[in-house]
Write an enzyme that holds these catalytic residues in place. Structure first.
Site, PDB file in Angstrom:
ATOM      1  N   ASN A   1     -40.211  -9.171 117.993  1.00  0.00           N
ATOM      2  CA  ASN A   1     -41.032  -9.221 116.976  1.00  0.00           C
ATOM      3  C   ASN A   1     -40.718  -7.922 116.010  1.00  0.00           C
ATOM      4  O   ASN A   1     -40.679  -6.774 116.626  1.00  0.00           O
ATOM      5  CB  ASN A   1     -42.578  -8.867 117.631  1.00  0.00           C
ATOM      6  CG  ASN A   1     -43.563  -8.313 116.704  1.00  0.00           C
ATOM      7  OD1 ASN A   1     -43.229  -8.796 115.435  1.00  0.00           O
ATOM      8  ND2 ASN A   1     -44.620  -8.014 117.116  1.00  0.00           N
TER       9      ASN A   1
ATOM     10  N   LYS B   1     -42.071  -7.040 113.285  1.00  0.00           N
ATOM     11  CA  LYS B   1     -42.970  -6.366 112.704  1.00  0.00           C
ATOM     12  C   LYS B   1     -42.800  -6.308 111.241  1.00  0.00           C
ATOM     13  O   LYS B   1     -42.035  -7.185 110.757  1.00  0.00           O
ATOM     14  CB  LYS B   1     -43.075  -4.984 113.375  1.00  0.00           C
ATOM     15  CG  LYS B   1     -43.515  -5.266 114.877  1.00  0.00           C
ATOM     16  CD  LYS B   1     -43.929  -4.121 115.351  1.00  0.00           C
ATOM     17  CE  LYS B   1     -44.323  -4.207 117.038  1.00  0.00           C
ATOM     18  NZ  LYS B   1     -44.840  -3.186 117.668  1.00  0.00           N
TER      19      LYS B   1
ATOM     20  N   HIS C   1     -52.047  -9.964 117.794  1.00  0.00           N
ATOM     21  CA  HIS C   1     -51.250  -8.710 118.148  1.00  0.00           C
ATOM     22  C   HIS C   1     -52.135  -7.253 117.968  1.00  0.00           C
ATOM     23  O   HIS C   1     -53.107  -7.408 117.371  1.00  0.00           O
ATOM     24  CB  HIS C   1     -49.984  -8.409 117.591  1.00  0.00           C
ATOM     25  CG  HIS C   1     -48.984  -7.411 117.770  1.00  0.00           C
ATOM     26  ND1 HIS C   1     -49.178  -6.162 117.783  1.00  0.00           N
ATOM     27  CD2 HIS C   1     -47.936  -7.519 118.352  1.00  0.00           C
ATOM     28  CE1 HIS C   1     -48.512  -5.357 118.452  1.00  0.00           C
ATOM     29  NE2 HIS C   1     -47.243  -6.159 118.758  1.00  0.00           N
TER      30      HIS C   1
ATOM     31  N   GLU D   1     -51.901  -4.607 117.149  1.00  0.00           N
ATOM     32  CA  GLU D   1     -51.734  -3.925 115.728  1.00  0.00           C
ATOM     33  C   GLU D   1     -52.648  -4.538 114.490  1.00  0.00           C
ATOM     34  O   GLU D   1     -53.254  -4.050 113.870  1.00  0.00           O
ATOM     35  CB  GLU D   1     -50.458  -3.882 115.218  1.00  0.00           C
ATOM     36  CG  GLU D   1     -49.988  -2.812 115.930  1.00  0.00           C
ATOM     37  CD  GLU D   1     -48.047  -3.329 116.101  1.00  0.00           C
ATOM     38  OE1 GLU D   1     -47.540  -3.853 115.584  1.00  0.00           O
ATOM     39  OE2 GLU D   1     -47.387  -2.290 116.967  1.00  0.00           O
TER      40      GLU D   1
ATOM     41  N   GLU E   1     -49.509  -6.768 126.554  1.00  0.00           N
ATOM     42  CA  GLU E   1     -48.992  -5.556 125.886  1.00  0.00           C
ATOM     43  C   GLU E   1     -49.927  -4.579 126.180  1.00  0.00           C
ATOM     44  O   GLU E   1     -50.737  -4.391 125.263  1.00  0.00           O
ATOM     45  CB  GLU E   1     -48.532  -5.994 124.402  1.00  0.00           C
ATOM     46  CG  GLU E   1     -47.539  -6.904 124.047  1.00  0.00           C
ATOM     47  CD  GLU E   1     -47.007  -6.572 122.820  1.00  0.00           C
ATOM     48  OE1 GLU E   1     -45.660  -6.730 122.993  1.00  0.00           O
ATOM     49  OE2 GLU E   1     -47.723  -6.549 121.686  1.00  0.00           O
TER      50      GLU E   1
ATOM     51  N   GLY F   1     -44.398   1.120 121.238  1.00  0.00           N
ATOM     52  CA  GLY F   1     -43.677   2.015 120.510  1.00  0.00           C
ATOM     53  C   GLY F   1     -43.466   3.420 121.199  1.00  0.00           C
ATOM     54  O   GLY F   1     -43.235   4.181 120.458  1.00  0.00           O
TER      55      GLY F   1
ATOM     56  N   SER G   1     -42.466  -1.361 124.783  1.00  0.00           N
ATOM     57  CA  SER G   1     -41.205  -0.271 124.863  1.00  0.00           C
ATOM     58  C   SER G   1     -40.093  -1.032 126.014  1.00  0.00           C
ATOM     59  O   SER G   1     -39.774  -0.153 127.038  1.00  0.00           O
ATOM     60  CB  SER G   1     -41.753   1.067 125.535  1.00  0.00           C
ATOM     61  OG  SER G   1     -42.657   1.625 124.442  1.00  0.00           O
TER      62      SER G   1
END
Ligand code: 13P
Length: 256
Positions: free
Chosen positions: A9, A11, A95, A97, A167, A173, A214
């Protein structure tokens, strides 16, 4: 031994020529790892370029989102049908985000999943608990709720495939993945919930559960060796072809 599914991904971090270069490098460097299924998910504007860069290779194309209608008066949205015609075979949906920054709800995610199936894309449904949910002992409740919101009432035909990506939101991250044992335990909870939602044969043959958050070349094996981890969803470590290839190599070596 199952072949690991490795989804990159990118992003909103790679664009223009950089995306083409990264895609070409990934094609070359990962060519010998035939047993892995590798999917690159660039931004929308890079889809066409990356599609041509990976043409003829075993790498597949995915998108990072889609809208829940195939066409219509939806200014600024992306049609899943268009993604499919660009050569995408996977689409990431829900996702964290997007749930956070674009207020995507369970109801929206559910509609996207259904539409993705309708046009022939494989949805990669992302679920994950926040740090506070985890601290309050609500991790499993949160995951089960997200699964039900997205998948209740869904029937898969024999040809359809679904990927669930676990996730943990607080890990994304951070450079600090959860342990392989914790991922395995959580995947078992997810798998049990999928057994509540789908016939056993569908869960066994058509659904995969992958871990994201991560993941890097050093820790990937601790996930892919777990019995219910079918692969990984990779952010930061997919942005450099050398690092990504090392990750693919380690995942393949460890098996799935
Ligand atoms: P990182 O691998 O950078 O933690 O990102 C994970 C992720 O969000 C993939 O979708």
């Amino acid at each position: 031994m199952k072949s690991p599914l490795i989804i990159a991904n990118w992003k909103m971090k790679v664009s223009g020529d950089e995306a083409l270069t990264l895609a070409r490098q990934a094609v070359k460097a990962t060519a010998k790892y035939k047993s892995a299924e590798i999917v690159l998910c660039p931004g929308f504007t890079e889809l066409a370029g990356v599609a041509s860069a990976i043409k003829g290779s075993s790498l597949k194309l995915g998108a990072q989102d889609c809208f829940w209608e195939e066409s219509g008066a939806f200014t600024g949205e992306i049609s899943p049908q268009a993604l499919f015609s660009y050569g995408a075979s996977y689409v990431i949906i829900g996702h964290s985000e997007r749930r956070e920054h674009l207020a995507e709800t369970g109801a929206m995610i559910r509609k996207k999943i259904f539409t993705a199936f309708r046009v022939g894309l494989v949805p990669v449904l992302c679920i994950g608990e926040s740090f506070s949910q985890r601290q309050e002992g609500q991790k499993e409740v949160a995951l089960i709720q997200e699964l039900h919101q997205a998948l209740d009432g869904l029937w898969l035909t024999e040809a359809q495939r679904l990927v669930v990506a676990y996730e943990p939101v607080w890990v994304i991250g951070s450079g600090q993945a959860v342990s392989g044992d914790e991922a395995e335990h959580t995947h078992q909870v997810i798998k049990q919930t999928l057994y509540d939602l789908f016939p056993a044969s569908v869960v066994q043959e058509q659904l995969r559960i992958i871990y994201g958050g991560s993941v890097d070349p050093e820790n990937v094996a601790q996930f892919t060796i777990q019995p219910t981890v079918d692969g990984v969803l990779v952010g930061g470590a997919s942005l450099d072809a050398t690092v990504f290839t090392a990750l693919v190599a380690a995942a393949v070596k460890a098996g799935c």
